[in-house]
Design a protein around this motif. Structure first.
Motif, PDB file in Angstrom:
ATOM      1  N   TYR B  94       0.811  -1.212   0.000  1.00 52.75           N
ATOM      2  CA  TYR B  94       0.000   0.000   0.000  1.00 52.75           C
ATOM      3  C   TYR B  94       0.858   1.282   0.000  1.00 52.75           C
ATOM      4  O   TYR B  94       0.589   2.232  -0.701  1.00 52.75           O
ATOM      5  CB  TYR B  94      -0.870  -0.108   1.244  1.00 52.75           C
ATOM      6  CG  TYR B  94      -1.637   1.079   1.670  1.00 52.75           C
ATOM      7  CD1 TYR B  94      -2.862   1.364   1.073  1.00 52.75           C
ATOM      8  CD2 TYR B  94      -1.174   1.897   2.697  1.00 52.75           C
ATOM      9  CE1 TYR B  94      -3.595   2.448   1.500  1.00 52.75           C
ATOM     10  CE2 TYR B  94      -1.917   2.973   3.121  1.00 52.75           C
ATOM     11  CZ  TYR B  94      -3.123   3.247   2.516  1.00 52.75           C
ATOM     12  OH  TYR B  94      -3.850   4.316   2.936  1.00 52.75           O
ATOM     13  N   ARG B  96       3.982   1.579  -1.084  1.00 56.15           N
ATOM     14  CA  ARG B  96       5.214   1.267  -1.822  1.00 56.15           C
ATOM     15  C   ARG B  96       5.912   2.474  -2.437  1.00 56.15           C
ATOM     16  O   ARG B  96       7.119   2.470  -2.589  1.00 56.15           O
ATOM     17  CB  ARG B  96       4.948   0.225  -2.903  1.00 56.15           C
ATOM     18  CG  ARG B  96       4.055   0.697  -4.035  1.00 56.15           C
ATOM     19  CD  ARG B  96       3.865  -0.393  -5.072  1.00 56.15           C
ATOM     20  NE  ARG B  96       3.057   0.074  -6.185  1.00 56.15           N
ATOM     21  CZ  ARG B  96       1.738   0.115  -6.168  1.00 56.15           C
ATOM     22  NH1 ARG B  96       1.085  -0.287  -5.098  1.00 56.15           N
ATOM     23  NH2 ARG B  96       1.062   0.569  -7.206  1.00 56.15           N
ATOM     24  N   ARG B 104      13.087   0.998  -6.583  1.00 55.23           N
ATOM     25  CA  ARG B 104      11.945   0.851  -7.465  1.00 55.23           C
ATOM     26  C   ARG B 104      10.769   0.310  -6.662  1.00 55.23           C
ATOM     27  O   ARG B 104      10.957  -0.287  -5.604  1.00 55.23           O
ATOM     28  CB  ARG B 104      12.329  -0.145  -8.575  1.00 55.23           C
ATOM     29  CG  ARG B 104      11.226  -0.382  -9.555  1.00 55.23           C
ATOM     30  CD  ARG B 104      11.603  -1.377 -10.621  1.00 55.23           C
ATOM     31  NE  ARG B 104      10.381  -1.656 -11.358  1.00 55.23           N
ATOM     32  CZ  ARG B 104      10.318  -2.358 -12.465  1.00 55.23           C
ATOM     33  NH1 ARG B 104      11.406  -2.871 -12.981  1.00 55.23           N
ATOM     34  NH2 ARG B 104       9.172  -2.552 -13.063  1.00 55.23           N
ATOM     35  N   ILE B 106       7.136  -2.091  -6.957  1.00 56.38           N
ATOM     36  CA  ILE B 106       6.383  -3.077  -7.737  1.00 56.38           C
ATOM     37  C   ILE B 106       5.109  -3.378  -6.949  1.00 56.38           C
ATOM     38  O   ILE B 106       5.144  -3.428  -5.717  1.00 56.38           O
ATOM     39  CB  ILE B 106       7.215  -4.368  -7.949  1.00 56.38           C
ATOM     40  CG1 ILE B 106       8.457  -4.068  -8.811  1.00 56.38           C
ATOM     41  CG2 ILE B 106       6.383  -5.465  -8.602  1.00 56.38           C
ATOM     42  CD1 ILE B 106       9.407  -5.247  -8.978  1.00 56.38           C
ATOM     43  N   THR B 107       3.998  -3.581  -7.646  1.00 53.49           N
ATOM     44  CA  THR B 107       2.748  -3.788  -6.899  1.00 53.49           C
ATOM     45  C   THR B 107       2.783  -5.056  -6.073  1.00 53.49           C
ATOM     46  O   THR B 107       3.502  -6.018  -6.383  1.00 53.49           O
ATOM     47  CB  THR B 107       1.513  -3.901  -7.815  1.00 53.49           C
ATOM     48  OG1 THR B 107       1.653  -5.055  -8.617  1.00 53.49           O
ATOM     49  CG2 THR B 107       1.297  -2.662  -8.649  1.00 53.49           C
ATOM     50  N   GLU B 108       1.940  -5.060  -5.053  1.00 56.75           N
ATOM     51  CA  GLU B 108       1.856  -6.224  -4.178  1.00 56.75           C
ATOM     52  C   GLU B 108       1.314  -7.444  -4.907  1.00 56.75           C
ATOM     53  O   GLU B 108       1.547  -8.568  -4.487  1.00 56.75           O
ATOM     54  CB  GLU B 108       1.040  -5.910  -2.924  1.00 56.75           C
ATOM     55  CG  GLU B 108      -0.295  -5.248  -3.139  1.00 56.75           C
ATOM     56  CD  GLU B 108      -0.221  -3.724  -3.147  1.00 56.75           C
ATOM     57  OE1 GLU B 108       0.670  -3.186  -3.836  1.00 56.75           O
ATOM     58  OE2 GLU B 108      -1.051  -3.085  -2.498  1.00 56.75           O
ATOM     59  N   ALA B 110       2.123  -8.545  -8.008  1.00 53.97           N
ATOM     60  CA  ALA B 110       3.271  -9.252  -8.570  1.00 53.97           C
ATOM     61  C   ALA B 110       4.135  -9.835  -7.455  1.00 53.97           C
ATOM     62  O   ALA B 110       4.571 -10.983  -7.528  1.00 53.97           O
ATOM     63  CB  ALA B 110       4.084  -8.294  -9.437  1.00 53.97           C
ATOM     64  N   VAL B 146       2.054 -13.835 -12.657  1.00 58.13           N
ATOM     65  CA  VAL B 146       0.607 -13.645 -12.487  1.00 58.13           C
ATOM     66  C   VAL B 146      -0.136 -13.907 -13.807  1.00 58.13           C
ATOM     67  O   VAL B 146       0.259 -13.403 -14.857  1.00 58.13           O
ATOM     68  CB  VAL B 146       0.320 -12.204 -12.020  1.00 58.13           C
ATOM     69  CG1 VAL B 146      -1.176 -11.979 -11.840  1.00 58.13           C
ATOM     70  CG2 VAL B 146       1.056 -11.889 -10.730  1.00 58.13           C
ATOM     71  N   PHE B 283      12.385 -10.144  -6.860  1.00 58.57           N
ATOM     72  CA  PHE B 283      12.380  -9.340  -8.085  1.00 58.57           C
ATOM     73  C   PHE B 283      13.677  -8.522  -8.152  1.00 58.57           C
ATOM     74  O   PHE B 283      14.279  -8.379  -9.212  1.00 58.57           O
ATOM     75  CB  PHE B 283      11.166  -8.399  -8.147  1.00 58.57           C
ATOM     76  CG  PHE B 283       9.940  -9.044  -8.721  1.00 58.57           C
ATOM     77  CD1 PHE B 283       9.972  -9.628  -9.985  1.00 58.57           C
ATOM     78  CD2 PHE B 283       8.746  -9.055  -8.015  1.00 58.57           C
ATOM     79  CE1 PHE B 283       8.836 -10.229 -10.523  1.00 58.57           C
ATOM     80  CE2 PHE B 283       7.606  -9.654  -8.545  1.00 58.57           C
ATOM     81  CZ  PHE B 283       7.652 -10.245  -9.796  1.00 58.57           C
ATOM     82  N   ALA B 286      16.377 -10.789  -9.295  1.00 54.55           N
ATOM     83  CA  ALA B 286      16.272 -11.066 -10.733  1.00 54.55           C
ATOM     84  C   ALA B 286      16.711  -9.863 -11.560  1.00 54.55           C
ATOM     85  O   ALA B 286      17.401 -10.005 -12.569  1.00 54.55           O
ATOM     86  CB  ALA B 286      14.835 -11.462 -11.085  1.00 54.55           C
ATOM     87  N   LEU B 287      16.326  -8.683 -11.108  1.00 48.67           N
ATOM     88  CA  LEU B 287      16.679  -7.471 -11.860  1.00 48.67           C
ATOM     89  C   LEU B 287      18.185  -7.223 -11.833  1.00 48.67           C
ATOM     90  O   LEU B 287      18.779  -6.842 -12.840  1.00 48.67           O
ATOM     91  CB  LEU B 287      15.900  -6.258 -11.327  1.00 48.67           C
ATOM     92  CG  LEU B 287      14.395  -6.244 -11.658  1.00 48.67           C
ATOM     93  CD1 LEU B 287      13.663  -5.178 -10.845  1.00 48.67           C
ATOM     94  CD2 LEU B 287      14.149  -6.013 -13.155  1.00 48.67           C
TER      95      LEU B 287
END
Lengths: 98, 296, 257
Positions: B94, B96, B104, B106-108, B110, B146, B283, B286-287
C-alpha cells in the motif's frame, strides 16, 4: 494476464477485466470513457518484466467503479459500453450488468 | 499517556524478526531487500543471493517512510550487515511509493505471487492474500508469474480490518479469535450482512438475543470465509492453493473458507506475512542478475 | 376512510395516519432489535397524535426493510413504489425522487401520476447510506445533528480516498490528527456521500423537479452538497421527510381501496 480492477461490496461485484495479453496500450478506451477510468502506462505495475505499454485502472478509480461507470449503465435500455466498444483488441469486459 | 494507551488493544499482535543462522552475509554476491509497507503491517526481507537471510514483521505506523525505515532496521538488527551492502531494494504494498530507500516499486500483486511461489514452492497456482485493508486473489503459473488477479481494497469486509473491528466490538484479542470461534456447541448461521458497519449492528443484536461471544465470533468467521470464497471464485481456484497475509493465521476464517472451497491449503514453515516483501526481494535479485538493477 | 401507513426502517419505524388522503397524525420510534414492538409503538404514537383509537383505523399499509413484521397490514408496498407515490403526493411536479435512509439510498424516475418508470438502488453497503455519515460523526466525535450545519460552514473541498465507511473512519481520524478543522472534514464527508447518491440519480437521468425523502433529507449539509453536485437550485423536500415512505404506502393503499 487478466487484470480485474474493481471490488466487491455488500451491494455486489464491480469489476472491469483487462486482458493484458490482448491489450497493446493503444489508449482508445481512455478517449472513449467519460469517467476517465482508464490510463495507459509504459510499465505494467503488476508485471515488472513487461516492456510494452498497457492500460490500467488507477486505484482511486477502481474503488468507485460502481459510481464512475454509473452514467454508462442506465438500469434499462442499456447501450453498448463505450470502453468495450472502443477496444479493437476485445480486451475489456465488465462483471456487472445491474 | 491518556486513557487511550491504557485501554487494552484487542487487535494487537506480536512484532517479530528472524535471522537465518546458516547464512553468512559476508559471503553473498548479491544482497537484495524487499520492503512491504502494508496498511496495517510492514515487513522487510533481506535476501542473500535469492535466499532469505533475515526478516522483520511489525505494525505500520502513521508514516509510510518511517514504517519502512523501522522495518528495515528491525530486519537488520543483530546482523551486523551495513545498509550500504544492499545492492537493490524494492518497495511494495500500500505504501510502496513511500519507501525512501527503495530503488523501485512493484505492486503487491506481482510481489505476492512471486513471494508465495518462493515460500510455498513452485506448485503454487492460486494465492490468496488477506491483508489488513485489502484482499487479493491471484492465479499464477509455474514460474510465479501472475495470470489472473483481483484486489479488493474498497470494502473492509473480508479484510483484516473487518476482523479487528469485531475483535474490538467483542473485546476478544485478535489472536484468540480463531480458536474461540470453534468453542461452540453448534456451528451458528453466518452473520448475514456483508458490510462491516451493518454486521456490527447485526452482531450487537445477536448478543442482545443471548448469543455467546464465541458464537458471534463463529458466525462472523464463517461469514468472512464465505465472503472471501465468493471473491476468489471470480478468478477460479486451482490446486496449489496458498494463503498469505495476516489473516492466514486465523483458523476460524481459514478452516471455514477451505471447507467451502474444498481445496486444502498448502503449508509452509515461513511466516506467511513476509510473502510480499520476499517477492519484492526476489524481483530485486532477478533485476540485478539481468543487469537492470543497481550494483554498487 | 382512515388508513395507517407504517414504514419499518432499519433505524426508525415511522407511522402516519391518513384520513381521506390528509395526514392527521405521525409517530416515530427507534426500530431497535424488536421490529414488531417498534411497529406497535410507532403506530400507537401516531394514533395518539391523530387523537383517534386503533379501532378507527380501517386499514394498515406497510413498507420498509422490516415490513414483514407489520402483522396487521392489509397490504405490503414495495419501497420503490411507496417512495414514488409519496413524491407525487407531496409534489405532483416531481419526476425524480431520491430516498436516502439509514441503510439504503434509492433513486426513482416517475411520471406525472407517480408511477415508477425506472429506478436505481444502493443497499447493503453503508457507503451510500445515512449510516456513512453516522459512522463519520462518531469517528470525529460530533453529534449527528451537528454534522450538516458544520458542513455548511465550510467552503473547502477535501477529497476523501476511502469509499468504505470503515476505512473512511481512519481517514477522518487522520484528518483530525493533521489538525484539519471539523467543519472541513464534515463537508468532505457530505461531499463524498452526495457524489455517490448523485451518480445513482444520474443512472436514471436528472429530471426536475427533484424530490428528496428519507431521514437524510433533514441534513441541510447533505442537501447542500447534493444540489451542488447535481448543479440544480432546488430540491423539493416535504415537511418531515423521514415519513415519506410511510405516507407513500398509505396513499398506494388508498388508491387501490
Amino acid at each position: 494476464m487478466i487484470a480485474n480492477y474493481g471490488y466487491k461490496d455488500g451491494s455486489g461485484d464491480y469489476f472491469i477485466a483487462v486482458d493484458t495479453d490482448k491489450c497493446d496500450g493503444c489508449g482508445r478506451c481512455v478517449e472513449a470513457c467519460p469517467g476517465t477510468v482508464f490510463e495507459v502506462v509504459d510499465e505494467d505495475p503488476n508485471d515488472p518484466f513487461r516492456e510494452d505499454p498497457v492500460v490500467i485502472v488507477a486505484r482511486d478509480k477502481g474503488r468507485k467503479l460502481k459510481y464512475e461507470c454509473g452514467p454508462c449503465k442506465p438500469p434499462t435500455n442499456r447501450p453498448a459500453l463505450p470502453c468495450v466498444e472502443a477496444c479493437p483488441q476485445d480486451a475489456i469486459s465488465h462483471s456487472w450488468d445491474r | 499517556m491518556g486513557e487511550e494507551e491504557k485501554k487494552q488493544e484487542y487487535w494487537r499482535w506480536t512484532e517479530s524478526n528472524w535471522k537465518n543462522p546458516d547464512i553468512k552475509w559476508e559471503d553473498a554476491k548479491i544482497v537484495t531487500v524487499g520492503i512491504d509497507v502494508g496498511s496495517v503491517s510492514s515487513q522487510a526481507v533481506v535476501m542473500t543471493d535469492g535466499q532469505v537471510y533475515a526478516y522483520s514483521n511489525m505494525r505500520t505506523g502513521s508514516d509510510s517512510p518511517e514504517s519502512a525505515r523501522n522495518a528495515l532496521n528491525l530486519g537488520l538488527e543483530g546482523t551486523s550487515m551495513p545498509e550500504s551492502r544492499i545492492d537493490y531494494c524494492i518497495g511494495t504494498g500500500y505504501g510502496r511509493v513511500n519507501v525512501p530507500m527503495a530503488d523501485r516499486s512493484i505492486t503487491e500483486i506481482a510481489c505476492h505471487a512471486r513471494g508465495a511461489h518462493f515460500i510455498y514452492g513452485p506448485e503454487v497456482r492460486t494465492v490468496l492474500d488477506i491483508g489488513g485493508q485489502d484482499c487479493k486473489a491471484i492465479r499464477c503459473d509455474e514460474k510465479g508469474k501472475v495470470t489472473n488477479f483481483l484486489m479488493n481494497d474498497k470494502c473492509a469486509a473480508g479484510t483484516g480490518r473487518g476482523m479487528e473491528v469485531f475483535a474490538d466490538l467483542l473485546s476478544v484479542p485478535i489472536v484468540d479469535v480463531g480458536e474461540r470461534s470453534f468453542e461452540v456447541k453448534e456451528e451458528p448461521e453466518p452473520v448475514s450482512s456483508i458490510c462491516v458497519v451493518y454486521a456490527k449492528t447485526e452482531a450487537t443484536g445477536l448478543l442482545r438475543k443471548g448469543w455467546a461471544v464465541n458464537e458471534v465470533l463463529a458466525a462472523y468467521c464463517s461469514a468472512m470465509g464465505h465472503r472471501i470464497f465468493t471473491l476468489i471464485e471470480r478468478i477460479g481456484i486451482e490446486k496449489g492453493f496458498a494463503i498469505t497475509g495476516g489473516l492466514a493465521k486465523n483458523r476460524g476464517v481459514i478452516e471455514r473458507l477451505t471447507k467451502e472451497i474444498g481445496v486444502e491449503p498448502m503449508h509452509t514453515e515461513w511466516d506467511t506475512q513476509i510473502a510480499g516483501a520476499a517477492g519484492a526481494a526476489l524481483f530485486g535479485y532477478a533485476l540485478v542478475q539481468k543487469g537492470k538493477g543497481r550494483r554498487k | 376512510m382512515i388508513i395507517a401507513g407504517i414504514d419499518c426502517g432499519a433505524k426508525n419505524t415511522k407511522s402516519v395516519i391518513l384520513r381521506d388522503g390528509k395526514i392527521i397524525g405521525k409517530g416515530m420510534t427507534l426500530t431497535g432489535f424488536d421490529q414488531a414492538s417498534a411497529v406497535k409503538e410507532s403506530l400507537d404514537a401516531s394514533l395518539k397524535d391523530a387523537g383517534i383509537d386503533a379501532r378507527d383505523v380501517d386499514k394498515i399499509s406497510g413498507t420498509g426493510a422490516g415490513m414483514e413484521e407489520i402483522k396487521d397490514a392489509a397490504m405490503k408496498v414495495n419501497e420503490i413504489r411507496a417512495m414514488a407515490k409519496a413524491a407525487n403526493y407531496f409534489f405532483p411536479s416531481a419526476r425524480t425522487v431520491t430516498d436516502v435512509g439509514a441503510e439504503m439510498g434509492r433513486a426513482v424516475k416517475i411520471d406525472e401520476r407517480g408511477k415508477v418508470i425506472d429506478f436505481a438502488i444502493n443497499e447493503k453497503c453503508a457507503a451510500g447510506a445515512g449510516a456513512f455519515i453516522e459512522a463519520m460523526a462518531r469517528a470525529i466525535e460530533v453529534e449527528l445533528e451537528e454534522m450538516g450545519p458544520m458542513a455548511l460552514r465550510s467552503d473547502k473541498s477535501i477529497p476523501m480516498n476511502a469509499q468504505c465507511a470503515i476505512f473512511a473512519e481512519s481517514e477522518v481520524v487522520g484528518l483530525i490528527h493533521a489538525k484539519t478543522v471539523k467543519e472541513d472534514i464534515s463537508k468532505a464527508i457530505h461531499d463524498a456521500m452526495a457524489s455517490r447518491i448523485v451518480s445513482m440519480i444520474r443512472r436514471i437521468g436528472v429530471n426536475e423537479d427533484i424530490v428528496m425523502i428519507g431521514g437524510v433529507a433533514l441534513n441541510p449539509g447533505f442537501v447542500g452538497c447534493l444540489k451542488r453536485e447535481l448543479g440544480i437550485d432546488r430540491v423539493y423536500i416535504p415537511a418531515d421527510p423521514a415519513f415519506g415512505a410511510a405516507v407513500g404506502a398509505a396513499v398506494v393503499l388508498k388508491e387501490e381501496a
